[in-house]
Design an enzyme around this catalytic site. Structure first.
Site, PDB file in Angstrom:
ATOM      1  N   ASP A 168       7.164  -0.135  -4.955  1.00  0.00           N
ATOM      2  CA  ASP A 168       7.190  -0.995  -6.138  1.00  0.00           C
ATOM      3  C   ASP A 168       6.847  -0.155  -7.365  1.00  0.00           C
ATOM      4  OD1 ASP A 168       7.218  -3.424  -7.661  1.00  0.00           O
ATOM      5  OD2 ASP A 168       5.026  -3.389  -7.631  1.00  0.00           O
ATOM      6  N   ASP A 180       9.652   1.550 -10.423  1.00  0.00           N
ATOM      7  CA  ASP A 180       9.547   1.285 -11.874  1.00  0.00           C
ATOM      8  C   ASP A 180       9.383   2.601 -12.633  1.00  0.00           C
ATOM      9  OD1 ASP A 180       9.596  -1.561 -11.551  1.00  0.00           O
ATOM     10  OD2 ASP A 180       8.176  -1.791 -13.206  1.00  0.00           O
ATOM     11  N   LYS A 232      -0.343   8.070   1.768  1.00  0.00           N
ATOM     12  CA  LYS A 232      -1.666   8.500   1.307  1.00  0.00           C
ATOM     13  C   LYS A 232      -2.472   8.844   2.573  1.00  0.00           C
ATOM     14  CE  LYS A 232      -4.833   9.065  -1.916  1.00  0.00           C
ATOM     15  NZ  LYS A 232      -4.761  10.099  -2.982  1.00  0.00           N
ATOM     16  N   ASP A 255       0.124  10.090  -4.981  1.00  0.00           N
ATOM     17  CA  ASP A 255      -0.353  10.501  -6.313  1.00  0.00           C
ATOM     18  C   ASP A 255       0.428  11.715  -6.812  1.00  0.00           C
ATOM     19  OD1 ASP A 255      -1.586  11.962  -4.285  1.00  0.00           O
ATOM     20  OD2 ASP A 255      -3.599  11.918  -5.159  1.00  0.00           O
ATOM     21  N   TYR A 311       1.348  -6.629   0.644  1.00  0.00           N
ATOM     22  CA  TYR A 311       1.990  -7.869   0.212  1.00  0.00           C
ATOM     23  C   TYR A 311       1.874  -8.977   1.249  1.00  0.00           C
ATOM     24  CZ  TYR A 311       4.352  -5.737  -3.805  1.00  0.00           C
ATOM     25  OH  TYR A 311       4.639  -5.135  -4.991  1.00  0.00           O
TER      26      TYR A 311
END
Ligand code: NAD
Ligand code: IPM
Ligand code: MN
Length: 363
Positions: free
Chosen positions: A245, A249, A189, A221, A141
């Site tokens: 983020d 959700d 990751k 993942d 970001y």
């Protein structure tokens, strides 16, 4: 108690749900003799249209001068073709950076009354109570360089973290885990990305300061699958900015709706409070928006900026009670409308205020 709260309602359903969160805070103030000084300012698309910028200077100044900022949501389809730094969302990102909060707390709690609204089986989600701690000021970001080069037809963003940026958010996550169920899951990751290797090594080091908290690492993942398969296995989940983020959700599947999720951002000059959901242009202006995420965000203001734990817990209890009584906004009624009463945004909020009044007066 006196609290100065800046309200930036923003776009789409932002004003609809923020109005209701404010009405619940006003009820708390009235019943408890507290003074909440509420001031409203523009941010996002509505500020682009009126002020020519997504974060007007007076909004920023008022935010920095408040005890807490309550934000609705920003963004709208009419701005989708603008470059990132001109969009409504950039106003929010600039506000986050200026306020300085780097630890975004996103609790995802499975109310058992809403189990029938989740595509997951009740026995999978019942008891799920996760606190996501999302790093909010780093990663893709904010990392430089970033560019879309239209001549060469290349674009790039940079996922960058310093050890200090990872350590400070990890400390908050461990501290919160030590006050909950003493389990922290760090998401990365590290099998592919150097930045994730730094993340994992830093989190492992910070863990030594918190011997009572058990630490596990998960690749992002696999984590996205584990969250759906075994949400009750998690307590605090620590993530970098983009992974948080996405996973927060996803956790809406556990809670029954994105409209249920609140958030609080701490660690900076002024705490920022925003529901997890966006401006929902598909339902804006129709009275369909679920205000409970925004109302629960108001509870987080009282908990984290007001030191008003009893009042925060009372709002949460009122929300639970209203759900127990079978009241639902349309997003919470889709799979099982039998025996439920479907309410509009304002009707739902009125129910919460009424219930809260009974609770606080009888307390
Ligand atoms: P969204 O969160 O706005 O909506 C996703 C889906 O969830 C939609 O179907 C929507 O109707 C539903 N939904 C969301 N909140 C709801 C609520 N309170 N009650 C009932 N249903 C609800 O995400 P999107 O559609 O991907 O994005 C729309 C805009 O919002 C974009 O411009 C995006 O950038 C912006 N956005 C802003 C924020 C923020 O300001 N904090 C957060 C996320 C997205
Ligand atoms: C959120 C939103 C924001 C984010 C956008 C609107 C900048 O999706 O708060 O989850 O990506 O952080
Ligand atoms: Mn998001």
């Amino acid at each position: 108690m006196k609290l100065k709260i800046l309200v930036t309602a923003g776009d789409g359903i932002g004003p609809e749900v923020t109005r209701e969160a404010v009405s619940v805070l006003e009820e708390v103030a009235l019943l408890g003799g507290h003074t909440f000084e509420l001031e409203a300012r523009r941010i996002g698309g509505v500020a682009i249209v009126n002020d020519g910028t997504p974060l007007p200077a007076d909004t920023l100044a008022a935010a920095l001068d408040s005890d807490a900022v309550l934000l609705g949501a920003v963004g709208g389809n009419e701005f989708n073709s603008l470059p990132p730094d001109k969009r409504p969302e950039s106003g929010l990102l600039k506000l986050r950076a200026a306020l300085g909060g780097f630890a975004n707390l996103r609790p995802a709690f499975a109310f058992k009354e809403l189990a029938a609204n989740s595509p997951l089986r009740p026995e999978i989600i019942n008891g799920a109570d996760i606190l996501f701690v999302r790093e909010l000021l780093g990663g893709l970001y904010f990392g430089q360089p970033r560019e879309w080069n239209r001549t060469t037809n290349e674009a790039w963003n940079t996922m960058r973290y310093t050890r200090a940026e990872v350590a400070r958010v990890a400390r908050i996550a461990f501290l919160l885990a030590s006050r909950r169920r003493n389990k922290l899951t760090s998401v990365d990751k590290a099998n592919v990305l150097e930045v994730s290797q730094l993340w994992r090594s830093t989190v492992t080091e910070v863990a030594k300061e918190f011997p009572g908290v058990s630490l596990e690492h998960q690749y992002v993942d696999a984590m996205s699958m584990h969250l759906m398969n075994q949400p009750t296995s998690y307590d605090v989940v620590l993530t970098e900015n983009l992974f948080g983020d996405i996973l927060s959700d996803e956790s809406a599947v556990i809670t029954g709706s994105l409209g249920m999720l609140p958030s609080a951002t701490i660690g900076g000059k002024v705490n920022l409070y925003e529901p997890v959901h966006g401006s929902a242009p598909d339902i804006a202006g129709k009275g369909l928006a679920n205000p409970l995420g925004a109302i629960l965000t108001g509870a987080l203001i009282l908990r984290h900026s007001g030191g008003m734990e009893a009042e925060a817990a009372a709002i949460e209890a009122a929300v639970r009670k209203v759900l127990e009584q079978g009241f639902r906004t349309p997003d919470l009624a889709r799979t099982n409308p039998d025996g439920l009463t479907v309410l509009s945004t304002t009707e739902m909020s009125a129910r919460v205020r009424e219930t809260l009044k009974t609770m606080l007066v009888n307390a």
